[in-house]
Design a protein around this motif. Structure first.
Motif, mmCIF file in Angstrom:
data_model
loop_
_atom_site.group_PDB
_atom_site.id
_atom_site.type_symbol
_atom_site.label_atom_id
_atom_site.label_comp_id
_atom_site.label_asym_id
_atom_site.label_seq_id
_atom_site.Cartn_x
_atom_site.Cartn_y
_atom_site.Cartn_z
ATOM 1 N N CYS A 240 -3.380 58.052 163.524
ATOM 2 C CA CYS A 240 -3.923 56.694 163.579
ATOM 3 C C CYS A 240 -3.070 55.773 164.455
ATOM 4 C CB CYS A 240 -4.021 56.110 162.173
ATOM 5 S SG CYS A 240 -5.340 56.845 161.170
ATOM 6 N N ARG A 241 -1.755 55.986 164.493
ATOM 7 C CA ARG A 241 -0.901 55.076 165.259
ATOM 8 C C ARG A 241 -1.139 55.201 166.765
ATOM 9 N NH1 ARG A 241 2.550 59.360 163.817
ATOM 10 N NH2 ARG A 241 3.713 60.285 165.559
ATOM 11 N N LYS A 242 -1.733 56.342 167.202
ATOM 12 C CA LYS A 242 -2.012 56.536 168.626
ATOM 13 C C LYS A 242 -3.503 56.511 168.942
ATOM 14 C CE LYS A 242 2.110 59.407 169.420
ATOM 15 N NZ LYS A 242 2.616 60.696 169.968
ATOM 16 N N CYS A 243 -4.329 56.231 167.936
ATOM 17 C CA CYS A 243 -5.784 56.364 168.075
ATOM 18 C C CYS A 243 -6.406 55.113 168.720
ATOM 19 C CB CYS A 243 -6.412 56.616 166.714
ATOM 20 S SG CYS A 243 -8.216 56.850 166.789
ATOM 21 N N ASN A 244 -7.423 55.345 169.521
ATOM 22 C CA ASN A 244 -8.125 54.262 170.197
ATOM 23 C C ASN A 244 -8.918 53.402 169.221
ATOM 24 O OD1 ASN A 244 -8.845 52.980 172.701
ATOM 25 N ND2 ASN A 244 -10.926 53.801 172.419
ATOM 26 N N HIS A 245 -9.218 53.943 168.019
ATOM 27 C CA HIS A 245 -9.971 53.175 167.017
ATOM 28 C C HIS A 245 -9.078 52.240 166.215
ATOM 29 C CE1 HIS A 245 -13.678 55.275 167.808
ATOM 30 N NE2 HIS A 245 -13.068 56.450 167.651
ATOM 31 N N ASN A 246 -7.776 52.275 166.449
ATOM 32 C CA ASN A 246 -6.857 51.334 165.810
ATOM 33 C C ASN A 246 -6.929 50.036 166.616
ATOM 34 O OD1 ASN A 246 -4.746 49.886 164.709
ATOM 35 N ND2 ASN A 246 -3.144 51.213 165.581
ATOM 36 N N VAL A 247 -7.765 49.093 166.136
ATOM 37 C CA VAL A 247 -8.094 47.901 166.939
ATOM 38 C C VAL A 247 -7.302 46.662 166.557
ATOM 39 C CG1 VAL A 247 -10.420 48.714 167.402
ATOM 40 C CG2 VAL A 247 -9.980 47.328 165.367
ATOM 41 N N ALA A 248 -6.644 46.680 165.436
ATOM 42 C CA ALA A 248 -6.048 45.446 164.946
ATOM 43 C C ALA A 248 -4.585 45.288 165.331
ATOM 44 C CB ALA A 248 -6.166 45.366 163.426
ATOM 45 N N ASN A 249 -3.983 46.299 165.895
ATOM 46 C CA ASN A 249 -2.559 46.201 166.181
ATOM 47 C C ASN A 249 -2.249 46.869 167.512
ATOM 48 O OD1 ASN A 249 0.150 45.847 166.103
ATOM 49 N ND2 ASN A 249 0.554 47.339 164.487
ATOM 50 N N TRP A 250 -2.668 46.197 168.591
ATOM 51 C CA TRP A 250 -2.455 46.788 169.906
ATOM 52 C C TRP A 250 -0.982 46.814 170.284
ATOM 53 C CZ3 TRP A 250 -6.273 49.462 171.651
ATOM 54 C CH2 TRP A 250 -7.573 49.131 171.284
#
Length: 247
Positions: free
Chosen positions: A200-210
């Motif tokens: 999750c820390r490298k995933c493109n769907h992690n939108v809230a913490n660029w």
């Protein structure tokens, strides 16, 4: 005349009595002679056995002296570097100048836990052998490779929780593999195709913490998934829908 005959008979009886006594004496003498011969044979046998034991003892003692001499010579001729002194704290703290036994044991445990956690469907751990026993304070952990099982024993504290694999009531029956076979089987795991996991820390769907540091696995803040529309994701979480961030 009558008196003469009577005296002759008495003499005959006396002679017969003496004859019986002589006969008895001869029989006793024969018995003594037989006993003497038996004792003589026993003495000869005992002497031969004693000599045999003496010869064996002498040979063993001579061999002992020879081995002692060789040992003392080897000890004298050995370089000082070949004589290893075990630390008072135990052999685990014995070092080759780079690592102690304890450090190498710890490294092996950590590395094997990584392997087992990657192939967790193939791995297992148990606090009992298949026979129902176990070394005090230890457990067994294993992994099924394409060529059979590979297993190791570790201390429960601190290694039990490092292996995130299924726990069994009893370990599978040991297949007789040696340490050489175990490491060869572990190496064979490289032949298995393993899909890359997108955390999750490298995933493109992690939108809230660029601005999240993707290499910091201890930062749990503001990971939100726009695929599942949820938050609270941990940095190391993953799923089959993960996509790598574009850089």
């Amino acid at each position: 005349m009558f008196i003469l005959i009577k005296k002759l008979r008495e003499k005959d009886e006396e002679i017969e009595s003496l004859h019986d006594e002589i006969k008895l004496i001869l029989q006793r003498e024969a018995g003594v002679i037989d006993a003497y011969h038996s004792a003589e044979k026993a003495a000869i046998a005992a002497k031969a056995e004693a000599q045999e034991l003496k010869n064996k003892y002498s040979a063993l003692y001579e061999r002992y002296l020879n081995l002692l001499e060789r040992y003392e010579k080897a000890l004298k001729d050995a370089p000082a570097a070949d004589v290893v002194e075990v630390p008072e704290s135990g052999i685990g703290d014995l070092s080759d100048g780079y690592h102690t036994f304890n450090e190498l044991y710890h490294h092996r445990a950590m590395l094997f836990s990584v392997i087992c956690n990657i192939f967790r469907k193939r791995a297992w751990k148990s606090k009992l052998h298949d026979t129902g026993d176990m070394y005090e304070g230890m457990f067994i952990v294993g992994i099924d490779t394409p060529y059979g099982q590979a297993t190791y024993h570790y201390d429960i504290d601190p290694y039990w929780d490092m292996f995130k694999v299924k726990e069994l009531d009893k370990a599978p029956k040991w297949d007789g593999h040696t340490s050489e076979e175990a490491i060869a089987r572990i190496a064979a795991l490289a032949e298995i195709d393993v899909a890359e996991v997108m955390r999750c820390r490298k995933c493109n769907h992690n939108v809230a913490n660029w601005n999240h540091d993707e290499n910091d696995i201890t930062d749990y803040t503001d990971i939100v998934c726009d695929y599942f529309m949820t938050d609270g994701m941990a940095p190391n979480d993953y799923c089959s829908y993960g996509e790598r961030k574009e850089t």
